[in-house]
Every structure is written in structure tokens, then in C-alpha cells.
Scaffold this motif. Structure first.
Motif, PDB file in Angstrom:
ATOM      1  N   LYS A  23      45.584  69.700  37.037  1.00 19.99           N
ATOM      2  CA  LYS A  23      45.854  71.174  37.680  1.00 19.99           C
ATOM      3  C   LYS A  23      45.466  71.305  38.374  1.00 19.99           C
ATOM      4  N   LYS A  24      44.234  72.349  37.258  1.00 18.53           N
ATOM      5  CA  LYS A  24      42.700  73.279  37.825  1.00 18.53           C
ATOM      6  C   LYS A  24      41.830  72.807  36.534  1.00 18.53           C
ATOM      7  N   ILE A  25      40.757  72.493  37.216  1.00 14.11           N
ATOM      8  CA  ILE A  25      39.286  72.739  36.551  1.00 14.11           C
ATOM      9  C   ILE A  25      38.001  72.787  36.434  1.00 14.11           C
ATOM     10  N   VAL A  26      37.501  73.493  35.720  1.00 15.32           N
ATOM     11  CA  VAL A  26      36.740  73.927  35.869  1.00 15.32           C
ATOM     12  C   VAL A  26      35.476  73.166  35.428  1.00 15.32           C
ATOM     13  N   PHE A  27      34.080  72.734  36.257  1.00 18.19           N
ATOM     14  CA  PHE A  27      33.003  72.113  35.769  1.00 18.19           C
ATOM     15  C   PHE A  27      32.294  72.978  35.242  1.00 18.19           C
ATOM     16  N   ILE A  28      31.574  72.783  34.251  1.00 16.97           N
ATOM     17  CA  ILE A  28      30.474  74.042  33.844  1.00 16.97           C
ATOM     18  C   ILE A  28      29.132  73.035  33.273  1.00 16.97           C
ATOM     19  N   TYR A  29      28.285  73.341  34.528  1.00 18.39           N
ATOM     20  CA  TYR A  29      27.134  72.191  34.490  1.00 18.39           C
ATOM     21  C   TYR A  29      26.377  73.329  34.025  1.00 18.39           C
ATOM     22  N   CYS A  30      25.053  72.512  33.253  1.00 18.82           N
ATOM     23  CA  CYS A  30      24.242  72.993  32.379  1.00 18.82           C
ATOM     24  C   CYS A  30      24.371  73.509  31.260  1.00 18.82           C
ATOM     25  N   ALA A  31      25.908  73.503  30.238  1.00 21.61           N
ATOM     26  CA  ALA A  31      25.932  73.021  29.407  1.00 21.61           C
ATOM     27  C   ALA A  31      24.866  72.603  28.492  1.00 21.61           C
ATOM     28  N   GLY A  32      24.313  73.857  27.981  1.00 24.43           N
ATOM     29  CA  GLY A  32      23.634  73.692  26.849  1.00 24.43           C
ATOM     30  C   GLY A  32      21.924  72.903  27.214  1.00 24.43           C
ATOM     31  N   SER A  33      21.690  73.169  28.682  1.00 24.83           N
ATOM     32  CA  SER A  33      20.830  73.070  28.940  1.00 24.83           C
ATOM     33  C   SER A  33      19.963  73.803  29.494  1.00 24.83           C
ATOM     34  N   ARG A  34      18.600  73.393  29.788  1.00 20.69           N
ATOM     35  CA  ARG A  34      17.529  74.919  30.794  1.00 20.69           C
ATOM     36  C   ARG A  34      17.710  75.392  30.035  1.00 20.69           C
TER      37      ARG A  34
ATOM     38  N   PRO B 287      45.540  64.063  44.697  1.00 19.56           N
ATOM     39  CA  PRO B 287      45.455  64.883  45.708  1.00 19.56           C
ATOM     40  C   PRO B 287      45.114  66.458  45.319  1.00 19.56           C
ATOM     41  N   ASP B 288      46.221  67.244  44.443  1.00 21.87           N
ATOM     42  CA  ASP B 288      46.431  68.328  44.434  1.00 21.87           C
ATOM     43  C   ASP B 288      45.837  68.782  43.115  1.00 21.87           C
ATOM     44  N   VAL B 289      44.625  68.146  42.687  1.00 20.57           N
ATOM     45  CA  VAL B 289      43.975  69.038  42.213  1.00 20.57           C
ATOM     46  C   VAL B 289      43.270  70.418  42.146  1.00 20.57           C
ATOM     47  N   GLN B 290      42.899  71.180  42.028  1.00 26.98           N
ATOM     48  CA  GLN B 290      42.306  72.057  42.284  1.00 26.98           C
ATOM     49  C   GLN B 290      40.886  72.413  41.498  1.00 26.98           C
ATOM     50  N   VAL B 291      39.558  71.809  41.775  1.00 26.17           N
ATOM     51  CA  VAL B 291      38.880  71.441  41.561  1.00 26.17           C
ATOM     52  C   VAL B 291      37.503  72.665  41.726  1.00 26.17           C
ATOM     53  N   TYR B 292      36.307  73.027  40.418  1.00 22.83           N
ATOM     54  CA  TYR B 292      35.601  74.593  40.738  1.00 22.83           C
ATOM     55  C   TYR B 292      34.794  73.516  39.331  1.00 22.83           C
ATOM     56  N   ILE B 293      33.208  74.091  40.655  1.00 26.34           N
ATOM     57  CA  ILE B 293      32.446  73.485  39.888  1.00 26.34           C
ATOM     58  C   ILE B 293      31.383  74.760  39.656  1.00 26.34           C
ATOM     59  N   ALA B 294      31.146  75.302  38.287  1.00 25.06           N
ATOM     60  CA  ALA B 294      30.254  76.713  38.111  1.00 25.06           C
ATOM     61  C   ALA B 294      28.732  75.841  37.613  1.00 25.06           C
ATOM     62  N   ALA B 295      27.621  75.896  38.940  1.00 26.91           N
ATOM     63  CA  ALA B 295      26.396  75.425  38.074  1.00 26.91           C
ATOM     64  C   ALA B 295      25.731  77.005  38.846  1.00 26.91           C
ATOM     65  N   MET B 296      24.860  76.751  37.907  1.00 28.65           N
ATOM     66  CA  MET B 296      23.782  77.917  37.791  1.00 28.65           C
ATOM     67  C   MET B 296      22.178  77.306  39.336  1.00 28.65           C
ATOM     68  N   ASP B 297      22.393  75.595  39.486  1.00 27.16           N
ATOM     69  CA  ASP B 297      22.029  74.888  40.661  1.00 27.16           C
ATOM     70  C   ASP B 297      22.489  73.526  40.707  1.00 27.16           C
ATOM     71  N   MET B 298      22.278  73.485  41.859  1.00 29.36           N
ATOM     72  CA  MET B 298      23.073  71.852  41.986  1.00 29.36           C
ATOM     73  C   MET B 298      21.988  71.195  42.546  1.00 29.36           C
ATOM     74  N   ARG B 299      21.478  70.313  41.251  1.00 25.97           N
ATOM     75  CA  ARG B 299      20.349  68.891  41.652  1.00 25.97           C
ATOM     76  C   ARG B 299      20.584  68.271  42.340  1.00 25.97           C
ATOM     77  N   SER B 300      21.158  67.529  43.945  1.00 22.86           N
ATOM     78  CA  SER B 300      21.908  66.626  44.018  1.00 22.86           C
ATOM     79  C   SER B 300      20.787  65.611  45.324  1.00 22.86           C
ATOM     80  N   SER B 301      19.737  65.540  43.900  1.00 24.50           N
ATOM     81  CA  SER B 301      18.324  64.994  45.125  1.00 24.50           C
ATOM     82  C   SER B 301      18.690  63.885  45.067  1.00 24.50           C
TER      83      SER B 301
END
Lengths: 287, 702, 163
Positions: free
Chosen positions: B323-334, B362-376
Motif C-alpha cells: 500500500k505504501k512503499i519507500v525506496f531507499i537509494y544508494c543502500a550501501g553504495s558510494r 493505482p492507489d499505491v503510495q510510493v516514495y523514493i528517497a535518494a541522495m542523488d537521482m542519476r537518471s542519465s
């Protein structure tokens, strides 16, 4: 087993019950302490002013134990950090030279350990469990590690800085239940006391509030600074947040002594500001 | 010895002078347009245009190039300088260890591909199409690697089968490939053209199979395979078309054996084998970083915390309904405690997972926590799409994940608002990085830098020139997506085809050679070699000819002058200097990759510098010894300039740092011997920095 | 608005010369320190990331004169989490040391300094305390430790503190 006991500033003057219980429980476990004659403040209070001064003061204390050829046991978390930091710094040639210039000698390599770490590593849970005569199974307590028990990990390399467990194990060894609670690693606020009392009290209140929610019988501390925050400033927190805690704050050796069945005078319960009367009644003791 | 001198369109006319016995001087017009017969072991001085040009036209190894055009004609220096340069080159060549030609026959025109993922499959496919026999070694019971584990590929969510299945089909259409699954490489010996690889095949348990699936029906062992449930006996629809037993979880209860229509054996033995090949391609792909080590995020400790792979497989197999998701970016990177580098593809992967989940729920709540988003590149479109789909992006690295009232809580600072945030969620997805396959690289002796193959780091050097039969392909080289892995795989296949077009490789590159009579096995050269080409074999120093790049750093480091670089030994450089430098001169020892080129640039740009600046081209600023500086000073030089590449930009990786490290000792020694310790300068000069070069030498000439 | 005209480009280079400040330049501003910080949790006026960023930008006056610099409890929660391996608490301490050198020593530390100089410890040991210890069976302790003065003189810290 013999160690040099480093008392620091607060314990011998303001927390004699900690010292008393630590000495007596250690004695019950067959541990001997040698006094560090001439030992001063660990140096931590001068760290924010000048790191080098604080390290030199710490190094001088280490040299006293080094002359005795005994490993150091500390009772205060901050003293542990400060002395360990100096221990690490002594590997730096220029710092070592400065120590030499000041006439400090290090004839023997010694280690620095907190009293509780010594119990965990050198004595061991099994031996402690075996010495428990009156298991405190009626008690639910909150184990408070304090910051400098396992952090910074680069100084200690002991326990897990994120999910610490050693002190919980030691508390559980007395038969008491170590309550699982959130924000276990939260700082007591002691270091901020001199800068902003209201903030320090707010920080201390956080864990007092948790203890209340968890209906804990006591908070178990291993640092005189933390006790100042949770015990001496408990009334202030109660006033500020308009609540009642009446939460006894025991030093771990007091809890351990209780489970060993030591005499009440040997663990100094009468010096606890928040009287642990109810707690003692629960385990069939008296205050 | 022959000395071939170009007249430089009549501008160089040398007087007839004796250069010594056995030295023949020939003058030619347009030297560069002529073809000369030069014997392999012949020493030759080539005097004409800059060596940067002439080296390509006269790729003769034991040659000394004299730069008449850029150092004499263009700057307008006198003809006597030309004569000095030639005499000194002759003096050098007299003492030079000739460069030997090394021949590596390509004995086996067969290839071993390690890894049966998308890159390995592509390499095999391409090679097989060229009629080359390939042996593929895959560690798992089924081919497909990481791609086979995924539901969809980014950026647009193409099902993996769109890519993987046709690839496998292509590969299988050629019958020149042999595939070993459940197999691992246990050892490698040999060199390019002639490798022997030993491999061990682990038992599969299923020997004959009708694919009826009854075994899996009765198997009592449920296994969580990265988010998806399967049995201990299982099947993946890739290749081969046979069930397999996962012996790590199998309890050997024997239920499958009872119902099997084919043949299952629980006590099958492994098989050892040896295979010969002329080249090896490493396509071992991605390994996920063990994100449980990032303790503050609670993986394996808190329910609901999972990896991106587990999340994808759990959602697509219907096991998870978040229902509610948090993505944690760079977990153990840099991260200095984990992976210092950015794995390059995890940002995309996280975006893909976010899209996958908003598409389904469609009703899911998504959060993306990223120190930097590198969408090259085109991934910016995916990033845009997700914002439009209502995904919230938070800037900042979350400090921890903990449990409160049965929910997961992510605590982070949001750098956009400068506020501390706590997000309660049922699912936390850790987007971790990828680790290199150091194990296989170590078995093959592939030199690593920052944990990944150095061949990759130095790709710009053109590693195809190296007589080395080990190639890397796909994400083994560095974490890569499918597109990049395929491109890389084709590049590797192309390199192998190129290699196999020859029956032997002849190498004339200068190599370090060790004089065993002088060598005390002090091992100083081992640590100093930037390429790990030096090792100890049977108590002797051994230089791996296929790894040596000819920088000469070991030759200079060696305290007993036992290590010598062909074409550039310390003694030869000494005689070169002594023959060239006179009273009041400035000696410039310039690295051939940067500083030397600046002198050519000075000629083209008409940047003047004094004629008494004597320039000697050296392989690397790290290949200059204290004794060479002393040679010049004893001859009366005013100063010595050592010029190299800028820090971290050395052609030989670390040579200029060696030079820098030596500088201080050099000054101390000069002082002790009564020379002016400031008469030496170490400078970083880029290939076009003619003005910097000129101003330095002018300053030194004062 | 921050006006970088007033920035001191040497500030960061000064900090990295101080014990604990060596790794300052590694910071890439992820804010894990601020998110881990217990003080920041209760009082947003203190933010280690902000102090470090201001230091990197060279805003010396703003950093050194801020009373919030002294809010750091030195608990090392940040140190454990910093992805760049900066001992953040030590770094903040280095900035504190530099602040003291520049005449920003809080009164509390001056008091502690005087006590250490006079006694070698933070609390005065009265006869009453010694008697109490004796009654409890605890060994006697030194009332003063004059050797500490030697160290204070050696580092010359008094001049700095009393600036």
C-alpha cells in the motif's frame, strides 16, 4: 583477574553508589582492582576547547596504568571514549613524541575497557549467570547503553553500533527482562546540559517517556552522565512535560549486586535519588 | 648500426663525420615516404620528424628517434644541435638492450565463455556464428543469469523474454557451442592461444527428464528464491529443458525419485574436466551487494524490508500487495563502509520497480528517497513519467529504518525542505549496488583496480593490442544494463575474432627483462609495477610478458640494476645524457605521453625556447633515476627538468606519483653530494602546454 | 541570502589542519548526519550538515559565532552512518576547537578550564567527601592533581581560552 580502576571526576564524588556496587560485584566475581594513584580527569571536558590538550591529559592517565602494567577499567562512558581515543592517538608518532616531552612513559601496553564490556568479554555471560543467586525475573527494565559505550565503532570495534546487544544480554543474565523499545541508541542529552538545559531535559524526557509507556520498573545506566540526566533531572522533565515518572535509575552493578544477593549496603541503594522501593519490594528485597 | 637521416626538404645537410666503427650514416630525402629493410635485431637511429609521427611509420622496436623537424628545423635552432642529437642517440643505442620479438602461437582457436547470462549468451552466439567453437560454463543449473530472474527490463518494462529467449535460440542454432551448466572453473594455466581450463560440474540430480513436473509437485521443500517461491527441485524456462535439484536446500527425502517418469539420482557425483582454448571471455555478470550489512536499514531484521530483486519478484508473482512503499537509494553504495563506487544502474532499476508497482496498484503510495537521482540519458523520461504518476521524490540519505506500531518507519532529512521526515510504510525497498566477481578475475590473474578489471579502466589504451587472451564482457566489467551488456559482449566477440584471424601473435613491445645474475629477489619491483606484471615464480622474479606495458618504472626502482626495460635501460639513458649534455645546458627528461608532445606543440605554435635545452624522451616520468640527474649535473648542466602527466592522468596509472615520491629523496641526495638541490624540477606538463614548457625552461635558464 | 563575497576560502583548509577535521572535504551533502542526529531530532536549530556546508562555503563568521555549534552532543550517531567515512562528531569538534582559537569560547568551558587548572578534576573533593568514602569503605582519592597544569602550560591553551 586484576585491573587498574579509573574513576574519573564524577563517580568518586557524586556517584559513590556506582563505585561501591561496581567494586563489590567485581569482588564477588573474583576481580581485583588496583587504584590509579595520581589519576586526573580523563580530559574529555577539554576536548571541545582543544583536542590535543584533552588527549594529552588522557595519555597521562594511561601512563599511570602502564606503569602498573594493568589494563584500565572505566566506569564512565565518556572516560572510556577519551582514554581509548588517546590510546589510538599514541600510535601517531608526533603525539607520542609530545607525550615523551611531557615525561609520560608507557613501559607496558595496556587496554581500556568499560566495566560492562569487561564483564561481557573477560568474565562472560555464563559465569555471571552462575553467580546469580536471586534471579530478578519479576523486573522489566530499560537498558540504556549511552553513546560512548559502543560508538564510535572505529575506537572500539566492540558490539554492534547499529544493533547493540551486549548490555541487554548482561541485563538478561540477572533474570530481569530487558524491554525491547524504540530509539534504544538515543543520547541522554548530557553533553548539551551546559549549553541548553531545556533541550537536554527534552532529550532525556524522550527515554523517560518510553520507560513510562513500557511500564518499566527501572532504567539501567552504565554512565554517571546519563544518570545525571535521567535521575537528577527527572523532576525537571516531569515539570516541563507535566507528567509523573518516578522511575528509578539504577547502575548496572547495583542490579547485578541485587541478583547476586549482596547486602543492600554493598550496592548503595540509599544513594539513589529516586528510591527504588517498589522495585525492591517486587523482588522481595528492601531498600 | 644504421643512422637514417631525413634531409627535411633540404633544410638538414649534415657534414660527413665519423660516428664510430660499424655506424653507417645514410641521408635520404623524404625519409617517411621510403620503405627500409630493417632486420629484427638491428639497432637503428631514425632522425626526421617527431617520434610521435615516425614511430607509426617505422614501428621498429630497437630504434632511437631523433626529432630533427620539431626540435631543430621548426624552432630555427642551429645544425650543430642536429649533430649533437644524432651523436647522443648513437651513444644511447650502443648500450641499449635490444627489444626481442616474442611470438605467441594461437594453438587452439576455441573459446571458453565463463557465465551464461545475457552477455555470455551473446558472446557465444556471435562467436559460434563465426564458426568458432565455444564452451560455455554456467554456475547455475539454468542459463539466463540476472536477466532471467527479472520480470521486466527497463526502461519501458519489456518482458525479459523479448530479449533473452531469442538470444538463447540464436545461440542454440549454431552447433559449435557446448554448454556446461552447474559448472565452475577451478583453475587456469597457459597464455594467449594456449589456455587449459579445469572445470568441475556439480551434480544436477535429474538425469533424464520428460518435464512432467511431478517431482516439484511432491517436493516438500519450499524455497524463497529472491522473492519468488519454488521447490527444491525446480525448472526455469530458459535452458536446458531439464529439471534440477537445488542441493543446498534439498533434504534428500526421495519423494521426487518415487514419482519421476525419467531418472533422478540423489547421489550423482560431480565431474572434473579439462578444456583447452585460445581465449577466455569472462561474462560472470552481476552479484548483488549483501545489503544486510547496511544494518541501519534492517534488512533480514525487519519484516517488509527487501531488495529490489525480491520486490520485483514478489510483486509480479502476486505474493506482495503493498500500500505504501519507500525506496531507499544508494543502500550501501558510494559508502566507505560498503561500496565506494556508484553502480550506475540501480537508479534506473529503482525507477523501473516504481513504475512496475504503480502500473499494477493505482492507489499505491510510493516514495523514493535518494541522495542523488542519476537518471542519465533517456532514463530522464522514466523519471518524468514517475513524477507525473504521483511518485514522491525525497532528497537525502535516510538514516535508519525501524518499527513502530507494526509499521516500518523510514527516518530521513528532506534536503528540498530542510525538514526531518518520518515516513510510515508497509514495504521498504533497498536499492543496493553490485559487486565485482573478484573470485573469477583472481583465478584468471586479471589485474583489478577499484575492484574491477583494470582493462576496463584503461579501455582507452586499446587493450586489444595486448597479446592477452582474456576478455571481459557485460556487467562483469562494470555493472551494466542489458543494452550496455550486449554492446560489450559484441565488442568482446569482435576482439576474439580478431585474435583468431592470426596463427600467431608477434609482439615487439619493449618488455622488462630481469638479469637473474644481478637480481637479489628483493621484490621492490613487484610493488612498483602498475600492472601487477611482476611476480615470484619458483623463487625468481618473473615478468608476465602479456601484462608488461613497458613503462620502465621497475628498471629505475631496481637497486641492483637487474631489471631492465628493453630499449630503455638505465645505462643506455646514462650514456645518452652524458653524450648530449654540456656545460650550462638544461636537460629536459620528458614523458613521451604528455610533456614531450608539448615540445612538438611549441614548434608548431612557434613558441621559442633556448637552444641549450636538451630534450630526451622517456617512457614515463617515473622512469627517471637519481643517477640520471647526477649524470647531467656532473656534465655541467644548469638544471634538470622532469616532465610528466598530471596527477591521476598518468598513462601508466601511477608512474608520475613514483616520480613525485622520488623527488624529495633526490633533493636530499643532491644536497649531500654538494649540488644545488633546487636545480631539479618536477613538473606536470600537458601535451599542448607548449607555453608552460617554454616558461619553465626559460626560468631555469636564467 | 548567503553572500559569498564574505566567504573565506581558506576556512576549510584551516579546519582540515585540526585534529578530527582532516576529512571535511569528503562531504557530499547527503544529510545522513542530520537525519541521524538526536539533537537535531529535538531542535532543528542545530544541523550538522548545515554547519559542514557553511564551512565548505567558507562562511567563517557565521559558523564560528553560531551558538548552535556547541549543541553537538558528540554522540557519534552521525559518525557511524556517514557514507564518506567522515568522523562527523570529530569534525564538529575540530570546528569548535577552531572557534575557541578565534575567541569564541563559551563561558561553561572557561569554568571547566579553571577547575581543571586548579584541581585537575571537575569537582572539588571536600573533606566531607573523603569521610563519606571512608565510611563506605572506598579508598581515598587525590584532592588535586597538579600535574595537569603542566599539560595545560605545554599546549598553551590558557591564552586561547581566555582570549
Amino acid at each position: 583477574m586484576k585491573y587498574a580502576l579509573f574513576l574519573g571526576c564524577t563517580v568518586p564524588v557524586r556517584a559513590q553508589h556506582y563505585e561501591l556496587s561496581a567494586r563489590n560485584t567485581a569482588h564477588a566475581l573474583g576481580i581485583e582492582f588496583e587504584e590509579m594513584s595520581g589519576a586526573s580527569c580523563c580530559g574529555f571536558p577539554m576536548k571541545a576547547v582543544d583536542a590535543e590538550t584533552s588527549l594529552l591529559i588522557a595519555a597521562r592517565n594511561i601512563s599511570i596504568a602502564s606503569a602498573l602494567n594493568l589494563n584500565i577499567i572505566t566506569l564512565c562512558n565518556s572516560c572510556t571514549a577519551m582514554l581509548s581515543d588517546a590510546q589510538l592517538e599514541l600510535q601517531n608518532n608526533s603525539f607520542y613524541r609530545k607525550c615523551k616531552e611531557l615525561g609520560f612513559a608507557f613501559p607496558h601496553d595496556v587496554t581500556v575497557k568499560h566495566y560492562v564490556r569487561m564483564l561481557y568479554e573477560d568474565i562472560g555471560i555464563a559465569k555471571i549467570k552462575a553467580a546469580v543467586k536471586k534471579p530478578l525475573s519479576a523486573l522489566n527494565v530499560i537498558a540504556h547503553y549511552g553513546c560512548h559505550y559502543m560508538r564510535p565503532s572505529y575506537l572500539y570495534g566492540f558490539d554492534d553500533p547499529e544493533v547493540p546487544h551486549t548490555f541487554d544480554e548482561l541485563v538478561t543474565a540477572t533474570g530481569a527482562t530487558s524491554v525491547k523499545y524504540p530509539d534504544k541508541k538515543m543520547c541522554c542529552g548530557g553533553s548539551v546540559l551546559g549549553v541548553d538545559e531545556a533541550l537536554a531535559v527534552t532529550m532525556a524526557n524522550h527515554k523517560l517517556q518510553i520507560a513510562k509507556t513500557e511500564a518499566a520498573d527501572a532504567l539501567i545506566s552504565i554512565c554517571p552522565f546519563c544518570t545525571v540526566m535521567y535521575e537528577d533531572n527527572q523532576r525537571k522533565a516531569e515539570e516541563k512535560f507535566e507528567t509523573q515518572y518516578n522511575l528509578p535509575v539504577l547502575y548496572y552493578p547495583q542490579l547485578l549486586g541485587l541478583s547476586f544477593g549482596l547486602d543492600k549496603n554493598a550496592v548503595g541503594f540509599r544513594f539513589n535519588r529516586v528510591r527504588p522501593t517498589a522495585l525492591l519490594a517486587k523482588v522481595g528485597g528492601e531498600s | 648500426m644504421r643512422v637514417l637521416v631525413c634531409t627535411c626538404k633540404g633544410k638538414i645537410q649534415l657534414p660527413k663525420k665519423d660516428l664510430g666503427p660499424n655506424v653507417i650514416l645514410e641521408q635520404h630525402d623524404d625519409l617517411c615516404k621510403k620503405k627500409f629493410q630493417i632486420k629484427p635485431d638491428e639497432k637503428v637511429v631514425i632522425a626526421g620528424c617527431s617520434p610521435t609521427v615516425m614511430e607509426g611509420l617505422f614501428p621498429h622496436a630497437t630504434a632511437e628517434y631523433v626529432n630533427l623537424h620539431e626540435h631543430v628545423v621548426l624552432p630555427g635552432h642551429g645544425i650543430e644541435k642536429a649533430w649533437d642529437l644524432i651523436t647522443a642517440a648513437v651513444a644511447k643505442l650502443e648500450h641499449v638492450t635490444p627489444v626481442t620479438t616474442r611470438v605467441f602461437p594461437i594453438k587452439h582457436k576455441e573459446v571458453i565463455v565463463i557465465g551464461g547470462g545475457i552477455a555470455g549468451i551473446e558472446v557465444t552466439s556471435q562467436l559460434a556464428r563465426n564458426g568458432i567453437t565455444v564452451t560455455m560454463i554456467e554456475q547455475k543449473p539454468f542459463l539466463g543469469g540476472t536477466v532471467a530472474q527479472l520480470d521486466r527490463l527497463y526502461p519501458e518494462g519489456t518482458p525479459y523474454g523479448h530479449t533473452l529467449m531469442p538470444q538463447i535460440g540464436n545461440m542454440l542454432q549454431n552447433d559449435t557451442s557446448r554448454i556446461y551448466t552447474n559448472a565452475e572453473v577451478t583453475g587456469v594455466t597457459g597464455t594467449v592461444g594456449n589456455y587449459t581450463v579445469s572445470l568441475h560440474t556439480h551434480p544436477r540430480g535429474v538425469i533424464e527428464c520428460t518435464n512432467c513436473g511431478k517431482c516439484a509437485d511432491v517436493c516438500p521443500v519450499e524455497v524463497d528464491d529472491a522473492g519468488k517461491m519454488r521447490k527444491a527441485i525446480y525448472y526455469e524456462p530458459t535452458y536446458p529443458d531439464i529439471y534440477a535439484i537445488d542441493f543446498d536446500t534439498c533434504t534428500r527425502c526421495g519423494e521426487c525419485v518415487k514419482v519421476c517418469e525419467g531418472k533422478i539420482s540423489l547421489d550423482e557425483k560431480g565431474i572434473d574436466k579439462e578444456i583447452q582454448a585460445g581465449a577466455i571471455v569472462v561474462a560472470t555478470g552481476l552479484a548483488w551487494y549483501d545489503v544486510a550489512r547496511v544494518e541501519e536499514y534492517g534488512y533480514k531484521r525487519l519484516d517488509g524490508v527487501m531488495t529490489t530483486l525480491e520486490f520485483e519478484r514478489a510483486v509480479t508473482s502476486g505474493r506482495l500487495n503493498p500500500k505504501k512503499i519507500v525506496f531507499i537509494y544508494c543502500a550501501g553504495s558510494r559508502d566507505s563502509k560498503h561500496l565506494l563506487y556508484c553502480s550506475k544502474i540501480c537508479c534506473f532499476l529503482g525507477l523501473k520497480e516504481a513504475k512496475l508497482v504503480v502500473d499494477r496498484f493505482p492507489d499505491v503510495q510510493v516514495y523514493i528517497a535518494a541522495m542523488d537521482m542519476r537518471s542519465s540519458g533517456t532514463f530522464e523520461y522514466l523519471y518524468n513519467t514517475l513524477r507525473e504518476r504521483g511518485v514522491s521524490f525525497i532528497k537525502g540519505k535516510p538514516s535508519e529504518v525501524f518499527q513502530r506500531n507494526g509499521n516500518l518507519v523510514v527516518r530521513t532529512e528532506d534536503l528540498y525542505t530542510n525538514e526531518l521526515l518520518e515516513i510510515e510504510a508497509d514495504t521498504v525497498v533497498l536499492s543496493s549496488g553490485f559487486t565485482p566477481d573478484t573470485q573469477t578475475f583472481n583465478k584468471l590473474g586479471v589485474r583489478l583496480e577499484h575492484d574491477f578489471p583494470i582493462l576496463f579502466e584503461n579501455a582507452s589504451l586499446g587493450n586489444m593490442e595486448l597479446p592477452r587472451g582474456i576478455f571481459t564482457a557485460g556487467a562483469a566489467t562494470f555493472p551494466a544494463g542489458v543494452r550496455d551488456a550486449l554492446i560489450d559482449a559484441r565488442k568482446a566477440a569482435f576482439s576474439v575474432v580478431n585474435l583468431f584471424h592470426q596463427d600467431k601473435i608477434e609482439m615487439q613491445q619493449p618488455n622488462a627483462v630481469v638479469n637473474e645474475d644481478l637480481c637479489s629477489v628483493c621484490r621492490m619491483c613487484i610493488g612498483t609495477c602498475p600492472y601487477g606484471a611482476i611476480s615470484i615464480v619458483e623463487d625468481k622474479i618473473h615478468v608476465d610478458e602479456t601484462l608488461c606495458m613497458g613503462c620502465g618504472i621497475c628498471a629505475i626502482t631496481c637497486p641492483s640494476y637487474a631489471s631492465q626495460l628493453e630499449g630503455f635501460n638505465p645505462a643506455a639513458l646514462s650514456s645518452h645524457i652524458r653524450a648530449l649534455v654540456r656545460q650550462g645546458d638544461i636537460l629536459a627528461l620528458l614523458c613521451k605521453w604528455s610533456a614531450y608532445n608539448a615540445t612538438d606543440r611549441a614548434a608548431y605554435d612557434r613558441v621559442a625556447y633556448p637552444q641549450n635545452v636538451r630534450i630526451i624522451r622517456v617512457p614515463c616520468s617515473g622512469a627517471v633515476d637519481i643517477s640520471h640527474v647526477m649524470d647531467a649535473l656532473q656534465n655541467g648542466a644548469k638544471g634538470v627538468l622532469i616532465g610528466g602527466c598530471y596527477p591521476n592522468a598518468c598513462h601508466y596509472a601511477r608512474g608520475n606519483f613514483r616520480a613525485k615520491a622520488r623527488e624529495q629523496i633526490l633533493r636530499i641526495n643532491l644536497d649531500l653530494l654538494g649540488f644545488n638541490k633546487n636545480s631539479v624540477r618536477l613538473e606536470w606538463i600537458g601535451k599542448d602546454e607548449a607555453r608552460k614548457f617554454a616558461s619553465i625552461v626559460k626560468e631555469m635558464n636564467k | 541570502m548567503i553572500d559569498l563575497k564574505n566567504a573565506d576560502v581558506n576556512f576549510k583548509w584551516e579546519i582540515i589542519k585540526h585534529e578530527g577535521g582532516e576529512q571535511l572535504l569528503k562531504c557530499f551533502g547527503c544529510s545522513d548526519c542530520a537525519a541521524s542526529c538526536p539533537v537535531r531530532y529535538f531542535d532543528e536549530r542545530y544541523n550538522p550538515r548545515k554547519i559542514i556546508r557553511l564551512t565548505l562555503l567558507g562562511l567563517k563568521e557565521q559558523v564560528l559565532s553560531s551558538p548552535f555549534l556547541w549543541f553537538c552532543a558528540h554522540c557519534h550517531a552521525c559518525t557511524e552512518r556517514c557514507p564518506q567515512g567522515i568522523p562527523v562528531a570529530e569534525l564538529i569538534n575540530a570546528i569548535k576547537n577552531y572557534a575557541v582559537e578565534n575567541g569564541f569560547c563559551p563561558e561553561g568551558y572557561k569554568v571547566q578550564f579553571d577547575l581543571l587548572k586548579k584541581l585537575g578534576r571537575l569537582y572539588e573533593v571536600e573533606d566531607f567527601d573523603l569521610k563519606k568514602r571512608q565510611k563506605l569503605g572506598l579508598p581515598p582519592i587525590d584532592k588535586t592533581i597538579p600535574e595537569v597544569v603542566k599539560i595545560l602550560e605545554y599546549t598553551g591553551i590558557e591564552k586561547v581560552v581566555k582570549r
